[in-house]
Enzyme design. Structure first.
Site, PDB file in Angstrom:
ATOM      1  N   GLY A   1     -19.512 -12.964  -9.211  1.00 33.45           N
ATOM      2  CA  GLY A   1     -20.305 -13.511  -9.723  1.00 33.45           C
ATOM      3  C   GLY A   1     -21.326 -13.094  -9.414  1.00 33.45           C
ATOM      4  O   GLY A   1     -22.577 -13.398  -9.025  1.00 33.45           O
ATOM      5  N   ALA A   2     -21.888 -12.166  -9.695  1.00 33.39           N
ATOM      6  CA  ALA A   2     -22.924 -10.580  -9.497  1.00 33.39           C
ATOM      7  C   ALA A   2     -23.891 -10.971 -11.070  1.00 33.39           C
ATOM      8  O   ALA A   2     -24.927 -10.521 -10.660  1.00 33.39           O
ATOM      9  CB  ALA A   2     -22.794  -9.353  -9.367  1.00 33.39           C
ATOM     10  N   ASN A   3     -23.609 -12.261 -11.414  1.00 35.30           N
ATOM     11  CA  ASN A   3     -25.001 -11.970 -13.016  1.00 35.30           C
ATOM     12  C   ASN A   3     -25.380 -12.993 -12.641  1.00 35.30           C
ATOM     13  O   ASN A   3     -26.692 -12.577 -13.280  1.00 35.30           O
ATOM     14  CB  ASN A   3     -23.688 -12.779 -14.055  1.00 35.30           C
ATOM     15  CG  ASN A   3     -23.074 -14.675 -13.464  1.00 35.30           C
ATOM     16  OD1 ASN A   3     -22.467 -13.712 -12.268  1.00 35.30           O
ATOM     17  ND2 ASN A   3     -23.538 -15.194 -14.305  1.00 35.30           N
TER      18      ASN A   3
ATOM     19  N   GLY B   1     -25.560 -12.966  -5.808  1.00 40.47           N
ATOM     20  CA  GLY B   1     -24.599 -11.901  -6.673  1.00 40.47           C
ATOM     21  C   GLY B   1     -25.623 -10.809  -6.725  1.00 40.47           C
ATOM     22  O   GLY B   1     -25.577  -9.636  -6.469  1.00 40.47           O
TER      23      GLY B   1
ATOM     24  N   SER C   1     -20.164 -20.479   5.214  1.00 38.71           N
ATOM     25  CA  SER C   1     -21.430 -20.887   5.082  1.00 38.71           C
ATOM     26  C   SER C   1     -21.633 -21.891   6.320  1.00 38.71           C
ATOM     27  O   SER C   1     -20.134 -21.851   6.806  1.00 38.71           O
ATOM     28  CB  SER C   1     -21.600 -22.227   3.946  1.00 38.71           C
ATOM     29  OG  SER C   1     -22.479 -22.777   4.564  1.00 38.71           O
TER      30      SER C   1
ATOM     31  N   GLY D   1     -28.113 -15.563  -9.038  1.00 39.39           N
ATOM     32  CA  GLY D   1     -28.160 -16.238  -7.997  1.00 39.39           C
ATOM     33  C   GLY D   1     -27.977 -14.914  -7.183  1.00 39.39           C
ATOM     34  O   GLY D   1     -27.949 -13.505  -7.033  1.00 39.39           O
TER      35      GLY D   1
ATOM     36  N   TYR E   1     -16.041 -29.150   0.578  1.00 40.25           N
ATOM     37  CA  TYR E   1     -16.631 -27.944  -0.089  1.00 40.25           C
ATOM     38  C   TYR E   1     -16.660 -27.032   1.012  1.00 40.25           C
ATOM     39  O   TYR E   1     -16.402 -26.184   1.274  1.00 40.25           O
ATOM     40  CB  TYR E   1     -18.426 -27.650  -0.240  1.00 40.25           C
ATOM     41  CG  TYR E   1     -19.001 -27.283  -0.355  1.00 40.25           C
ATOM     42  CD1 TYR E   1     -18.726 -25.774  -0.976  1.00 40.25           C
ATOM     43  CD2 TYR E   1     -20.039 -26.416   0.651  1.00 40.25           C
ATOM     44  CE1 TYR E   1     -19.674 -24.529  -0.714  1.00 40.25           C
ATOM     45  CE2 TYR E   1     -20.408 -25.219   0.958  1.00 40.25           C
ATOM     46  CZ  TYR E   1     -20.891 -24.189   0.296  1.00 40.25           C
ATOM     47  OH  TYR E   1     -21.981 -23.176   0.186  1.00 40.25           O
TER      48      TYR E   1
END
Length: 314
Positions: A25-27, A31, A154, A29, A180
């Site tokens: 998910g480094a695309n 990441g 979290s 936020g 979540y």
């Protein structure tokens, strides 16, 4: 020893030259900010995400910002075991080393839905996906003896409740925040159990709370109409209570690079400091129970045994 971080901000100039880092998910936020920082430290970065166009856009931005020519992109959908297995096979065949794995990608407060393998989305994407991915890459991570695994959890794990007989939320009223929170508790249990299982390999595994961050995860806000759901929506919409993405990435960066964390494993960090987890929920019994259940649901042992027999007979 000088600490690598001050007041929740990483100050260390540690370089990662010749090291390979994989960030899910480094695309965007957290990441993206993690990848940007580690690229500045001369690491080779593998951006793993579902959307190839977004991954390539992030790659271009990081290259322009850092001058790095060591950024590559790969397709990975954590909601699909087939995608995870294909991705891991590719990485194991094409990479000679993997020094740092940051399990960053996740979902939050989604309306009720299922992964392609039939698991509730938070359970599947936030826990089962990273569980399977990490295990399939573990031999490569342990290869050089000092790998690091960073799992995004979290503070919400403190409110997590695991309904062991209904982790898919099929037999009770669905709660987006409840699902979540439970998945974030699973991240802590996974971290603790994995740290025990890789003991002696030199690999460390730690979980992090990034803070309450303004990211794309919050776009699905408003799905949970409970009092708790409305309260979290309010908090996420108040700049006073939240931090930007660069600030939110600091603890992940810290756990990935800080020299003083050599040998520190199975812990939970926030603001670049070690914090306590939910006890006794995160005790050894529950860690082992979740691990064994996850092995069964991902067919990890079955697939590994099958692959071993195939290799032996070929």
């Amino acid at each position: 020893m000088v600490r690598s971080a001050v007041r929740g901000w990483v100050k260390s100039a540690v370089k990662l030259t010749n090291k390979t880092v994989l960030i899910t998910g480094a695309n965007s936020g957290l990441g993206y900010e993690t990848a940007l920082d580690l690229a500045k430290r001369e690491a080779r970065i593998i951006i793993a995400c579902r959307d190839a166009n977004k991954a390539n856009a992030a790659k271009s931005e990081i290259e322009i910002a850092t001058g790095s020519q060591k950024i590559i992109t790969k397709s990975l959908d954590l909601a699909s075991f087939d995608s995870i297995r294909t991705f891991a096979k590719d990485i194991n065949q094409t990479e000679t080393r993997l020094d740092i794995l940051v399990n960053n990608a996740g979902v939050m407060k989604l309306p009720q839905g299922m992964t392609s393998d039939g698991f509730e989305m938070h359970f599947g994407v936030n826990h089962l996906g990273p569980f399977l991915l990490t295990n399939l890459l573990l031999d490569l991570i342990t290869k050089n003896g000092n790998g690091r695994i960073v799992n995004l959890s979290s503070i919400a794990h403190l409110l997590g409740v695991l309904h062991w007989n209904d982790l898919n939320w099929r037999n009770k009223e669905y709660s987006p925040m409840g699902a979540y929170n439970a998945s974030k508790l699973m991240n802590v249990l996974f971290t603790k159990e994995l740290s025990r299982r890789v003991q002696g390999t030199g690999v460390t595994v730690n979980a992090v709370h990034p803070g309450v961050v303004r990211t794309n995860l919050n776009r699905t806000g408003g799905q949970d109409k409970s009092v708790y759901g409305r309260l979290t929506d309010f908090v996420f919409n108040q700049q006073l209570f939240t931090r930007d993405q660069k600030h939110g990435a600091q603890t992940s960066i810290y756990c990935a690079i800080a020299p003083e964390l050599d040998g520190i494993t199975g812990k939970y960090f926030s603001d670049c400091r070690r914090m306590f987890t939910k006890w006794p929920t995160t005790g050894k019994k529950n860690c082992e129970r979740l691990w064994e259940l996850s092995e069964e649901l991902t067919e990890l042992k079955t697939k590994q045994t099958s692959n071993t027999r195939t290799a032996t007979n070929s």
